[in-house]
Design an enzyme around this catalytic site. Structure first.
Site, PDB file in Angstrom:
ATOM      1  N   LYS A   1       0.828  -1.203   0.000  1.00 60.95           N
ATOM      2  CA  LYS A   1       0.000   0.000   0.000  1.00 60.95           C
ATOM      3  C   LYS A   1       0.862   1.253   0.000  1.00 60.95           C
ATOM      4  CE  LYS A   1      -3.780   0.244  -0.058  1.00 60.95           C
ATOM      5  NZ  LYS A   1      -4.619   0.326  -1.268  1.00 60.95           N
TER       6      LYS A   1
ATOM      7  N   TYR B   1       1.616   0.221  -4.667  1.00 61.04           N
ATOM      8  CA  TYR B   1       0.394   0.892  -5.097  1.00 61.04           C
ATOM      9  C   TYR B   1       0.388   2.294  -4.505  1.00 61.04           C
ATOM     10  CZ  TYR B   1      -1.629  -3.616  -6.542  1.00 61.04           C
ATOM     11  OH  TYR B   1      -1.873  -4.814  -7.164  1.00 61.04           O
TER      12      TYR B   1
ATOM     13  N   HIS C   1      -1.968   5.167  -6.065  1.00 59.63           N
ATOM     14  CA  HIS C   1      -3.277   5.801  -6.274  1.00 59.63           C
ATOM     15  C   HIS C   1      -3.202   7.298  -5.936  1.00 59.63           C
ATOM     16  CE1 HIS C   1      -5.098   1.883  -6.944  1.00 59.63           C
ATOM     17  NE2 HIS C   1      -4.529   1.449  -5.837  1.00 59.63           N
TER      18      HIS C   1
ATOM     19  N   GLU D   1      -0.210   0.377 -10.097  1.00 61.08           N
ATOM     20  CA  GLU D   1      -1.496   0.469 -10.808  1.00 61.08           C
ATOM     21  C   GLU D   1      -1.413   1.140 -12.173  1.00 61.08           C
ATOM     22  OE1 GLU D   1      -1.319   4.242  -8.291  1.00 61.08           O
ATOM     23  OE2 GLU D   1      -0.807   2.117  -8.018  1.00 61.08           O
TER      24      GLU D   1
ATOM     25  N   VAL E   1     -15.483   0.694 -11.556  1.00 63.84           N
ATOM     26  CA  VAL E   1     -15.025   1.458 -12.713  1.00 63.84           C
ATOM     27  C   VAL E   1     -13.619   1.985 -12.460  1.00 63.84           C
ATOM     28  CG1 VAL E   1     -15.424   3.514 -14.114  1.00 63.84           C
ATOM     29  CG2 VAL E   1     -17.339   2.091 -13.403  1.00 63.84           C
TER      30      VAL E   1
ATOM     31  N   VAL F   1     -15.516  -0.751  -4.963  1.00 61.89           N
ATOM     32  CA  VAL F   1     -14.156  -1.274  -5.099  1.00 61.89           C
ATOM     33  C   VAL F   1     -13.215  -0.201  -5.642  1.00 61.89           C
ATOM     34  CG1 VAL F   1     -12.766  -3.177  -6.024  1.00 61.89           C
ATOM     35  CG2 VAL F   1     -15.175  -3.539  -5.542  1.00 61.89           C
TER      36      VAL F   1
ATOM     37  N   ASP G   1     -10.109   3.345  -3.859  1.00 61.18           N
ATOM     38  CA  ASP G   1      -8.713   3.774  -3.933  1.00 61.18           C
ATOM     39  C   ASP G   1      -8.512   4.911  -4.925  1.00 61.18           C
ATOM     40  OD1 ASP G   1      -7.267   2.303  -2.061  1.00 61.18           O
ATOM     41  OD2 ASP G   1      -7.213   0.542  -3.335  1.00 61.18           O
TER      42      ASP G   1
ATOM     43  N   VAL H   1     -14.093  -0.240   1.900  1.00 60.70           N
ATOM     44  CA  VAL H   1     -12.775  -0.561   2.451  1.00 60.70           C
ATOM     45  C   VAL H   1     -11.714  -0.349   1.366  1.00 60.70           C
ATOM     46  CG1 VAL H   1     -11.317  -2.392   3.406  1.00 60.70           C
ATOM     47  CG2 VAL H   1     -13.699  -2.162   4.155  1.00 60.70           C
TER      48      VAL H   1
ATOM     49  N   ASN I   1      -8.620  -1.327   1.182  1.00 61.03           N
ATOM     50  CA  ASN I   1      -7.666  -2.423   0.910  1.00 61.03           C
ATOM     51  C   ASN I   1      -8.388  -3.765   1.079  1.00 61.03           C
ATOM     52  OD1 ASN I   1      -7.819  -1.882   3.711  1.00 61.03           O
ATOM     53  ND2 ASN I   1      -5.873  -2.895   4.100  1.00 61.03           N
TER      54      ASN I   1
END
Length: 368
Positions: free
Chosen positions: A75, A94, A96, A118, A239, A267, A270, A298, A300
């Site tokens: 993360k 990751y 984001h 990502e 999406v 989902v 992030d 959530v 993660n």
């Protein structure tokens, strides 16, 4: 190269940046690997396995960051880690960035080289380091959605697959990418009545050909989503716009169209979330209510199944980590344009256009 694997400190994040098998391969290539004490325990990998793989165990997160030329994480760094990151250090994880201004500013100030899983692409312009966690998150979104539809969890008290004589729950999946397809397959496998929506007709045609018979396809438009919501029990938001903020496909007003006790799982949290009402939650406090609708966001999701997730993630990231370590980040990115796509921040400059646009900041092409 000196490679550091710190323990993740985000709430209930039990994954770790590399398995002992991954560490063994890095050591075999001649690199020194430093693993923080108990970093792998949450994923089922004790320190002894990392020692056997050739790693040196360091007692604190500060020690790992101080020793390493490259940090491999899961993360994004959080506030206590910002001060540990130094100029020219490679952070491979990751990130984001597009929905985290404070993180972006901190990494710019650090002068580090930030390579985001990502946004790395392959030759077919897919996102190979996002795929394994998207597969996990897509499948878990249904698992969690089914749980929160239960009455003791605040839901409507609906069994996803129904029983003979009682109709199954209706599931609407927004986005037919990796997350959406895995969510649809999982929901269909449990016997739900599933609709998957997307704006790409070719993607919908493919879904229509390969999905089970209880999965229907729908062109994604505000009008069509509004028509679906009143009869939907579970909405999955999946999406993705690579590197950029997710669009809001369900507004505050649209949430009111759902029945009380329905569940929404975002989902895309992030990347800012694809529901207007989304704000990040944690595994310890995963849900909140909006107009009587349960919202799960959530940030993660795969962290709840860390053994599976860490194994899948290392399978994907290790080849790239080896290239970065063997060649150095500059040469590795010259040889692999897809890996270069993963570089978001270098030496205090944003080199990924979507991140710069998200915050109206200056953009500097990586080649400059």
């Amino acid at each position: 190269m000196k490679i550091g694997i710190p323990k993740e400190i985000k709430n209930n994040e039990n994954r770790v940046g590399a398995t002992p098998a991954g560490v063994k391969e890095l050591v075999r290539h001649g690199h020194e690997v430093y693993v923080q004490h108990t970093a792998g325990e949450g994923s089922g990998f004790p320190d002894e396995e990392y020692k056997a793989a050739g790693a040196e165990i360091l007692p604190t997160i500060e020690d790992v960051y101080a020793e390493a030329d490259m940090i491999i994480k899961v993360k994004e760094p959080i506030k206590p880690e910002y001060k540990l990151i130094r100029k020219d250090q490679v952070i491979f994880t990751y990130f984001h960035f597009a929905c985290e201004l404070e993180l972006t500013e901190a990494m710019l100030e650090s002068g580090a080289v930030c390579i985001a899983y990502e946004t790395v692409t392959d030759r077919d312009h897919r996102l190979p380091l996002l795929v394994p966690m998207s597969e996990v998150a897509g499948r878990m979104s249904i698992q969690e959605g089914a749980r929160f539809l239960e009455k003791p969890q605040g839901g409507r008290g609906v069994l996803l697959g129904g029983v003979p004589g009682v109709k199954p729950a209706k599931v609407l999946v927004l986005g037919a990418g990796v997350v959406g397809r895995n969510a649809a397959l999982m929901a269909a496998g449990l016997g739900a009545d599933v609709t998957i929506a997307d704006i790409n007709l070719n993607t919908l045609r493919h879904c229509a050909e390969v999905m089970p018979k209880n999965v229907k396809t729908l062109f994604s438009s505000r009008h069509n989503i509004e028509l679906e919501l009143p009869d939907t029990d579970l909405v999955i938001g999946s999406v993705l716009v690579p590197g950029a903020k997710a669009p809001h496909l369900v507004t505050k007003d649209m949430v009111k169209l759902l029945k009380k006790g329905s569940v929404m799982v975002d989902v895309a949290v992030d990347q800012g979330g694809c529901f207007e009402t989304t704000h990040p939650t944690t595994h310890s406090e995963p849900t909140y209510e909006v107009d009587g609708v349960i919202q799960y966001a959530v940030a993660n999701i795969p962290g709840a199944v860390p053994y599976t997730s860490t194994m899948a993630l290392t399978n994907a990231t290790l080849p790239y980590a080896l290239r970065l370590a063997d060649l150095g980040w500059k040469e590795a990115c010259k040889r692999d344009p897809g890996l270069a796509e993963g570089v978001n921040v270098v030496d205090g400059k944003i080199v990924y256009k979507a991140v710069a646009e998200a915050f109206d900041m200056a953009y500097t092409p990586l080649e400059l």
